[in-house]
Design an enzyme around this catalytic site. Structure first.
Site, PDB file in Angstrom:
ATOM      1  N   ARG A   1       0.892  -1.156   0.000  1.00  0.00           N
ATOM      2  CA  ARG A   1       0.000   0.000   0.000  1.00  0.00           C
ATOM      3  C   ARG A   1       0.928   1.202   0.000  1.00  0.00           C
ATOM      4  O   ARG A   1       1.487   1.578   1.044  1.00  0.00           O
ATOM      5  CB  ARG A   1      -0.912  -0.030   1.232  1.00  0.00           C
ATOM      6  CG  ARG A   1      -2.010   1.022   1.254  1.00  0.00           C
ATOM      7  CD  ARG A   1      -2.889   0.784   2.469  1.00  0.00           C
ATOM      8  NE  ARG A   1      -3.903   1.795   2.635  1.00  0.00           N
ATOM      9  CZ  ARG A   1      -5.137   1.743   2.130  1.00  0.00           C
ATOM     10  NH1 ARG A   1      -5.493   0.701   1.407  1.00  0.00           N
ATOM     11  NH2 ARG A   1      -6.008   2.704   2.356  1.00  0.00           N
TER      12      ARG A   1
ATOM     13  N   HIS B   1      -6.205   1.891  -7.561  1.00  0.00           N
ATOM     14  CA  HIS B   1      -6.617   0.992  -6.465  1.00  0.00           C
ATOM     15  C   HIS B   1      -7.313  -0.224  -7.086  1.00  0.00           C
ATOM     16  O   HIS B   1      -8.523  -0.405  -6.935  1.00  0.00           O
ATOM     17  CB  HIS B   1      -7.546   1.742  -5.519  1.00  0.00           C
ATOM     18  CG  HIS B   1      -7.686   1.125  -4.167  1.00  0.00           C
ATOM     19  ND1 HIS B   1      -7.112  -0.089  -3.819  1.00  0.00           N
ATOM     20  CD2 HIS B   1      -8.354   1.555  -3.051  1.00  0.00           C
ATOM     21  CE1 HIS B   1      -7.408  -0.372  -2.570  1.00  0.00           C
ATOM     22  NE2 HIS B   1      -8.161   0.606  -2.075  1.00  0.00           N
TER      23      HIS B   1
ATOM     24  N   ASP C   1     -16.357   8.726  -3.351  1.00  0.00           N
ATOM     25  CA  ASP C   1     -15.252   8.454  -2.434  1.00  0.00           C
ATOM     26  C   ASP C   1     -15.035   9.708  -1.591  1.00  0.00           C
ATOM     27  O   ASP C   1     -15.615  10.766  -1.858  1.00  0.00           O
ATOM     28  CB  ASP C   1     -13.989   8.101  -3.234  1.00  0.00           C
ATOM     29  CG  ASP C   1     -12.932   7.390  -2.390  1.00  0.00           C
ATOM     30  OD1 ASP C   1     -13.149   7.217  -1.179  1.00  0.00           O
ATOM     31  OD2 ASP C   1     -11.885   7.024  -2.952  1.00  0.00           O
TER      32      ASP C   1
ATOM     33  N   ARG D   1     -13.717  -7.595  -0.909  1.00  0.00           N
ATOM     34  CA  ARG D   1     -12.268  -7.423  -0.943  1.00  0.00           C
ATOM     35  C   ARG D   1     -11.592  -8.727  -0.544  1.00  0.00           C
ATOM     36  O   ARG D   1     -10.579  -9.131  -1.141  1.00  0.00           O
ATOM     37  CB  ARG D   1     -11.835  -6.302   0.010  1.00  0.00           C
ATOM     38  CG  ARG D   1     -12.166  -4.891  -0.434  1.00  0.00           C
ATOM     39  CD  ARG D   1     -11.295  -4.436  -1.589  1.00  0.00           C
ATOM     40  NE  ARG D   1      -9.880  -4.444  -1.255  1.00  0.00           N
ATOM     41  CZ  ARG D   1      -9.235  -3.469  -0.622  1.00  0.00           C
ATOM     42  NH1 ARG D   1      -9.881  -2.387  -0.224  1.00  0.00           N
ATOM     43  NH2 ARG D   1      -7.934  -3.557  -0.396  1.00  0.00           N
TER      44      ARG D   1
END
Length: 309
Positions: free
Chosen positions: A110, A137, A228, A295
């Site tokens: 990340r 992402h 977002d 995820r």
């Protein structure tokens, strides 16, 4: 030596490969229905494998989903931050990649900057996975696509609306539509449109992308509306962004401009009352927690793809 199978960006893959990853993710999710939490996969395909997780940015969903996913597959994880490693004291990313490649089977990063990801992948001899950069992402958007296809239809048949900052998640959505089909309508202030290089890629890929500064125009006819946070961890212009993005709040009034029953998605964490209202986040058409769960499933599939299991 065979080159490692990285997962750096959705744009690196063709539609059959991406659909195969999504298919495996759905199959593993279905196979676990009714299993007690914590029970490992029956055949533990990654038993004995080690995944290093490098965090240059804080994380909740990325860390937990990769840790749980790797363990469900029988493997182990090692969590590292810049302060834990010599990276924080001047060692190069390339040297770090070469050393870690001698110890672990795969690396997830990340990253504070996209160049850190690409430099790591160029030097590593094990697979590297993009857990987020300032530019893209891909793991999040693979989970988003999986979620939308579970609840609505294949992406190629859908119109998706992105409202707000044309950020890293928006860029990966552009890549997804370019590879898997469908239509993406981006509604953003002109100052916060997706990066020119991402839009150039979309044009070259023949992606069905439209841009507008009107949030109402962006959501018109959409099967799903996505937004977002207005300020990301790497942004330093919070006040300016809030002023630019106030008209782009996703609320009930804006959702009514989309198709009846249109879904809402947000990668989280959300700033409730800023980019989205509670009524939308907690409403019956919100998929935010389904996409957070997915995820886990999609990253397990990515791990299997990268490690050839």
């Amino acid at each position: 030596m065979t080159a490692p199978k990285h997962f750096l960006d959705i744009s690196d893959f063709d539609a059959p490969t991406l659909n195969a990853i999504l298919h495996t993710a759905r199959a593993m999710k279905d196979a676990r229905k009714g299993w007690p939490k914590g029970l490992r996969e029956k055949d533990e395909p990654l038993k004995g494998r080690m995944l290093a997780l490098i965090f240059e940015r804080p994380s909740t969903r990325t860390r937990v989903s990769f840790e749980v996913g790797m363990r469900q597959l029988g493997g182990e994880t090692l969590v590292l931050t810049s302060s834990d490693m010599q990276l924080g004291r001047g060692e190069t990313i390339a040297d770090t990649a070469r050393v870690l490649s001698r110890y672990v089977d795969a690396i997830m990063i990340r990253a504070a900057r996209h160049s850190n990801l690409t430099e790591l992948a160029a030097a590593a001899t094990v697979p590297v996975i993009n857990g987020l950069t300032n530019l893209t992402h891909p793991c999040q958007v693979m989970a988003d696509v999986m979620t939308l296809e579970e609840h609505v239809a294949p992406l190629r048949d859908l119109t998706v609306s992105w409202v707000g900052d044309g950020n890293n998640v928006a860029a990966s959505w552009i890549h997804a539509v370019g590879r898997l089909g469908g239509k993406l309508k981006v509604g953003a202030p002109k100052e916060l449109m997706p990066a020119p290089e991402v839009l150039a890629w979309a044009r070259a890929a023949g992606a069905d992308i439209s841009l507008t500064t009107s949030p109402e125009e962006a959501v018109h006819g959409a099967h799903c509306v996505i937004t977002d946070a207005w300020v990301s961890m790497h942004d330093t212009d919070a006040a300016s962004r809030h002023n630019l993005l106030k008209p782009y709040q996703v609320n009930e009034r804006l959702m009514q401009q989309a198709r009846p029953g249109a879904k809402f998605m947000h990668c989280l964490p959300a700033h409730r009352g800023e980019e989205v209202t509670d009524e939308v986040m907690d409403g019956p058409d919100s998929l935010i927690f389904d996409e957070a769960e997915n995820r886990l499933h999609v990253q397990k599939s990515i791990l299997l793809h990268c490690l050839g299991a």
